[in-house]
Design a protein around this motif. Structure first.
Motif, PDB file in Angstrom:
ATOM      1  N   GLU A 296      41.076 -30.229 -25.443  1.00 47.38           N
ATOM      2  CA  GLU A 296      40.842 -31.515 -26.097  1.00 47.38           C
ATOM      3  C   GLU A 296      42.128 -32.054 -26.727  1.00 47.38           C
ATOM      4  OE1 GLU A 296      37.690 -30.888 -28.818  1.00 47.38           O
ATOM      5  OE2 GLU A 296      36.149 -30.680 -27.265  1.00 47.38           O
ATOM      6  N   LEU A 297      42.908 -31.180 -27.335  1.00 47.97           N
ATOM      7  CA  LEU A 297      44.158 -31.618 -27.961  1.00 47.97           C
ATOM      8  C   LEU A 297      45.207 -31.992 -26.917  1.00 47.97           C
ATOM      9  CD1 LEU A 297      44.309 -29.054 -30.901  1.00 47.97           C
ATOM     10  CD2 LEU A 297      43.860 -31.512 -31.052  1.00 47.97           C
ATOM     11  N   LEU A 298      45.222 -31.278 -25.810  1.00 50.93           N
ATOM     12  CA  LEU A 298      46.113 -31.659 -24.704  1.00 50.93           C
ATOM     13  C   LEU A 298      45.744 -33.056 -24.199  1.00 50.93           C
ATOM     14  CD1 LEU A 298      46.334 -28.323 -22.656  1.00 50.93           C
ATOM     15  CD2 LEU A 298      48.233 -29.444 -23.842  1.00 50.93           C
ATOM     16  N   GLY A 299      44.449 -33.305 -24.117  1.00 49.40           N
ATOM     17  CA  GLY A 299      43.968 -34.603 -23.651  1.00 49.40           C
ATOM     18  C   GLY A 299      44.345 -35.727 -24.597  1.00 49.40           C
ATOM     19  N   GLU A 300      44.529 -35.403 -25.871  1.00 49.60           N
ATOM     20  CA  GLU A 300      44.932 -36.403 -26.858  1.00 49.60           C
ATOM     21  C   GLU A 300      46.445 -36.574 -26.923  1.00 49.60           C
ATOM     22  OE1 GLU A 300      43.166 -35.411 -30.591  1.00 49.60           O
ATOM     23  OE2 GLU A 300      41.134 -35.319 -29.768  1.00 49.60           O
ATOM     24  N   GLY A 301      47.167 -35.800 -26.083  1.00 50.04           N
ATOM     25  CA  GLY A 301      48.609 -35.986 -25.981  1.00 50.04           C
ATOM     26  C   GLY A 301      49.457 -35.083 -26.856  1.00 50.04           C
ATOM     27  N   TYR A 302      48.850 -34.101 -27.505  1.00 48.68           N
ATOM     28  CA  TYR A 302      49.614 -33.196 -28.368  1.00 48.68           C
ATOM     29  C   TYR A 302      50.411 -32.190 -27.533  1.00 48.68           C
ATOM     30  CZ  TYR A 302      46.939 -34.902 -32.366  1.00 48.68           C
ATOM     31  OH  TYR A 302      46.386 -35.694 -33.338  1.00 48.68           O
TER      32      TYR A 302
ATOM     33  N   LEU B   5      43.757 -22.381 -18.720  1.00 45.77           N
ATOM     34  CA  LEU B   5      43.037 -23.586 -18.333  1.00 45.77           C
ATOM     35  C   LEU B   5      43.472 -24.066 -16.951  1.00 45.77           C
ATOM     36  CD1 LEU B   5      43.190 -25.422 -21.768  1.00 45.77           C
ATOM     37  CD2 LEU B   5      41.080 -24.808 -20.583  1.00 45.77           C
ATOM     38  N   ILE B   6      44.766 -24.042 -16.719  1.00 46.83           N
ATOM     39  CA  ILE B   6      45.299 -24.459 -15.415  1.00 46.83           C
ATOM     40  C   ILE B   6      44.788 -23.541 -14.319  1.00 46.83           C
ATOM     41  CG2 ILE B   6      47.423 -24.585 -14.042  1.00 46.83           C
ATOM     42  CD1 ILE B   6      48.843 -25.658 -16.552  1.00 46.83           C
ATOM     43  N   ASP B   7      44.782 -22.233 -14.599  1.00 46.28           N
ATOM     44  CA  ASP B   7      44.328 -21.264 -13.594  1.00 46.28           C
ATOM     45  C   ASP B   7      42.833 -21.408 -13.312  1.00 46.28           C
ATOM     46  OD1 ASP B   7      46.891 -20.286 -13.492  1.00 46.28           O
ATOM     47  OD2 ASP B   7      46.511 -18.595 -14.843  1.00 46.28           O
ATOM     48  N   LYS B   8      42.040 -21.522 -14.369  1.00 41.65           N
ATOM     49  CA  LYS B   8      40.588 -21.586 -14.198  1.00 41.65           C
ATOM     50  C   LYS B   8      40.139 -22.862 -13.486  1.00 41.65           C
ATOM     51  CE  LYS B   8      39.223 -18.664 -18.129  1.00 41.65           C
ATOM     52  NZ  LYS B   8      38.479 -18.602 -19.414  1.00 41.65           N
ATOM     53  N   THR B   9      40.865 -23.942 -13.701  1.00 47.38           N
ATOM     54  CA  THR B   9      40.500 -25.216 -13.065  1.00 47.38           C
ATOM     55  C   THR B   9      41.245 -25.441 -11.747  1.00 47.38           C
ATOM     56  OG1 THR B   9      42.209 -26.405 -14.317  1.00 47.38           O
ATOM     57  CG2 THR B   9      39.998 -26.291 -15.285  1.00 47.38           C
ATOM     58  N   LYS B  10      42.101 -24.478 -11.407  1.00 41.81           N
ATOM     59  CA  LYS B  10      42.891 -24.563 -10.170  1.00 41.81           C
ATOM     60  C   LYS B  10      43.726 -25.854 -10.132  1.00 41.81           C
ATOM     61  CE  LYS B  10      39.781 -21.696  -7.373  1.00 41.81           C
ATOM     62  NZ  LYS B  10      38.963 -21.241  -8.503  1.00 41.81           N
ATOM     63  N   SER B  11      44.279 -26.206 -11.297  1.00 36.45           N
ATOM     64  CA  SER B  11      45.128 -27.387 -11.396  1.00 36.45           C
ATOM     65  C   SER B  11      46.592 -26.996 -11.174  1.00 36.45           C
ATOM     66  CB  SER B  11      44.970 -28.040 -12.771  1.00 36.45           C
ATOM     67  OG  SER B  11      43.619 -28.401 -13.006  1.00 36.45           O
ATOM     68  N   LYS B  12      47.399 -27.945 -10.694  1.00 36.11           N
ATOM     69  CA  LYS B  12      48.807 -27.661 -10.412  1.00 36.11           C
ATOM     70  C   LYS B  12      49.651 -27.631 -11.681  1.00 36.11           C
ATOM     71  CE  LYS B  12      48.891 -29.593  -5.713  1.00 36.11           C
ATOM     72  NZ  LYS B  12      49.530 -30.597  -4.813  1.00 36.11           N
ATOM     73  N   ASN B  13      49.290 -28.489 -12.633  1.00 36.74           N
ATOM     74  CA  ASN B  13      50.081 -28.604 -13.855  1.00 36.74           C
ATOM     75  C   ASN B  13      49.215 -29.232 -14.945  1.00 36.74           C
ATOM     76  OD1 ASN B  13      50.017 -31.382 -13.141  1.00 36.74           O
ATOM     77  ND2 ASN B  13      51.895 -31.113 -11.937  1.00 36.74           N
TER      78      ASN B  13
ATOM     79  N   PRO C  78      49.247 -32.380 -16.375  1.00 31.64           N
ATOM     80  CA  PRO C  78      48.650 -33.688 -16.056  1.00 31.64           C
ATOM     81  C   PRO C  78      47.448 -33.560 -15.113  1.00 31.64           C
ATOM     82  CG  PRO C  78      51.025 -33.855 -15.998  1.00 31.64           C
ATOM     83  CD  PRO C  78      50.712 -32.397 -16.141  1.00 31.64           C
ATOM     84  N   ALA C  79      47.562 -32.663 -14.132  1.00 33.52           N
ATOM     85  CA  ALA C  79      46.442 -32.458 -13.203  1.00 33.52           C
ATOM     86  C   ALA C  79      45.248 -31.847 -13.929  1.00 33.52           C
ATOM     87  CB  ALA C  79      46.884 -31.549 -12.053  1.00 33.52           C
ATOM     88  N   LEU C  80      45.533 -30.978 -14.899  1.00 38.09           N
ATOM     89  CA  LEU C  80      44.474 -30.377 -15.717  1.00 38.09           C
ATOM     90  C   LEU C  80      43.731 -31.450 -16.503  1.00 38.09           C
ATOM     91  CD1 LEU C  80      43.016 -28.063 -17.250  1.00 38.09           C
ATOM     92  CD2 LEU C  80      45.011 -27.997 -18.788  1.00 38.09           C
ATOM     93  N   ILE C  81      44.466 -32.362 -17.126  1.00 42.56           N
ATOM     94  CA  ILE C  81      43.845 -33.435 -17.904  1.00 42.56           C
ATOM     95  C   ILE C  81      42.996 -34.332 -17.007  1.00 42.56           C
ATOM     96  CG2 ILE C  81      44.266 -35.405 -19.413  1.00 42.56           C
ATOM     97  CD1 ILE C  81      44.972 -32.611 -20.573  1.00 42.56           C
ATOM     98  N   LYS C  82      43.512 -34.668 -15.836  1.00 44.48           N
ATOM     99  CA  LYS C  82      42.765 -35.501 -14.894  1.00 44.48           C
ATOM    100  C   LYS C  82      41.469 -34.813 -14.477  1.00 44.48           C
ATOM    101  CE  LYS C  82      43.185 -37.825 -10.407  1.00 44.48           C
ATOM    102  NZ  LYS C  82      44.072 -38.086  -9.249  1.00 44.48           N
ATOM    103  N   PHE C  83      41.562 -33.530 -14.188  1.00 42.56           N
ATOM    104  CA  PHE C  83      40.389 -32.739 -13.807  1.00 42.56           C
ATOM    105  C   PHE C  83      39.357 -32.743 -14.935  1.00 42.56           C
ATOM    106  CE2 PHE C  83      37.978 -28.811 -13.951  1.00 42.56           C
ATOM    107  CZ  PHE C  83      37.548 -28.644 -12.637  1.00 42.56           C
ATOM    108  N   ALA C  84      39.834 -32.556 -16.154  1.00 46.70           N
ATOM    109  CA  ALA C  84      38.944 -32.476 -17.314  1.00 46.70           C
ATOM    110  C   ALA C  84      38.198 -33.796 -17.533  1.00 46.70           C
ATOM    111  CB  ALA C  84      39.737 -32.094 -18.553  1.00 46.70           C
ATOM    112  N   ILE C  85      38.896 -34.910 -17.369  1.00 50.06           N
ATOM    113  CA  ILE C  85      38.267 -36.238 -17.552  1.00 50.06           C
ATOM    114  C   ILE C  85      37.251 -36.499 -16.458  1.00 50.06           C
ATOM    115  CG2 ILE C  85      38.692 -38.732 -17.530  1.00 50.06           C
ATOM    116  CD1 ILE C  85      41.400 -38.136 -18.874  1.00 50.06           C
ATOM    117  N   GLN C  86      37.648 -36.210 -15.201  1.00 51.02           N
ATOM    118  CA  GLN C  86      36.753 -36.463 -14.065  1.00 51.02           C
ATOM    119  C   GLN C  86      35.483 -35.644 -14.137  1.00 51.02           C
ATOM    120  OE1 GLN C  86      39.328 -35.686 -10.690  1.00 51.02           O
ATOM    121  NE2 GLN C  86      39.851 -37.853 -10.465  1.00 51.02           N
TER     122      GLN C  86
END
Length: 219
Positions: A167-173, A196-204, A206-214
């Motif tokens: 949540e804090l990453l999503g807020e830009g911290y 978080l990146i590993d569990k969501t299979k995100s590349k980085n 920004p990709a993690l945040i996009k995944f979380a929002i979607q």
């Protein structure tokens, strides 16, 4: 067929004359008056003008269509209001029907749809033009498709601490800022972010945040 009396409110004279010509060409329609704004409509109604339907634009000076709908619905509930406007946004459609409008059309509507709408409403129905109906339907389809792509958050097995970090990453911290907020070491925060990146299979990140929002994990 019974005659339908129509009061037309439109502040563009050329447009008003064109609509009046079309309506008067129908054997069961009679345009009893055509005016510039909502105030002139009310002046005629209070003076005793007999009409079944008011066909009105929304954007007009002195009194716009939204105000007119509310006033007519309160003071002349037997008169049905139909909106004919350039405004096709959901907000105006919803507000118009909430205040008592019986129909909503956009100005690029075909003449036969306009005629059908007025006849349908004169018989007691309600009507939303095809363009806006399909627009709202497509929005529902897109929303359902978006939901179908979402995963069950429990499948990710995220811990409460990882969710806080997310949540804090999503807020830009930054990692350092998060560490201070959560009273953790920077290295611990970096570990949670990597998990978080590993569990969501995100590349980085920004990709993690996009995944979380979607997927509805964060707003």
């Amino acid at each position: 067929m019974a005659e339908v009396k129509i009061l037309l409110a439109e502040d563009h004279l050329v447009v008003r004359n064109g609509i009046k010509l079309l309506l008067d060409s129908q054997p069961n329609f009679e345009v009893v008056a055509d005016v510039n704004n909502g105030k002139e409509v009310l002046d005629l109604l209070y003076a005793g003008l007999d009409t079944h339907i008011i066909l009105t634009d929304l954007s007009m000076n002195d009194m716009d269509g939204i105000q007119l709908i509310a006033e007519v619905n309160e003071k002349f509930p037997d008169i049905k209001v139909v909106v004919l406007t350039m405004l096709n946004c959901e907000q105006h459609v919803t507000k118009s029907f909430e205040l008592g409008a019986k129909g909503y059309l956009v100005k690029n509507v075909a003449s036969d749809e306009l005629v059908f709408c007025i006849n349908h409403i004169a018989k007691g129905g309600r009507y939303l033009c095809e363009e806006i109906s399909m627009q709202l339907l497509q929005k529902m389809i897109d929303k359902n498709n978006h939901k179908s792509l979402q995963i069950d958050p429990t499948e990710l097995d995220l811990t409460s601490r990882e969710m806080e970090v997310l949540e804090l990453l999503g807020e830009g911290y930054t990692n350092l800022e998060i560490s201070k907020k959560l009273f953790l070491s920077k290295r611990t925060v970096e570990g949670h972010r990597q998990n978080l990146i590993d569990k969501t299979k995100s590349k980085n990140t920004p990709a993690l945040i996009k995944f979380a929002i979607q997927n509805g994990l964060i707003q």
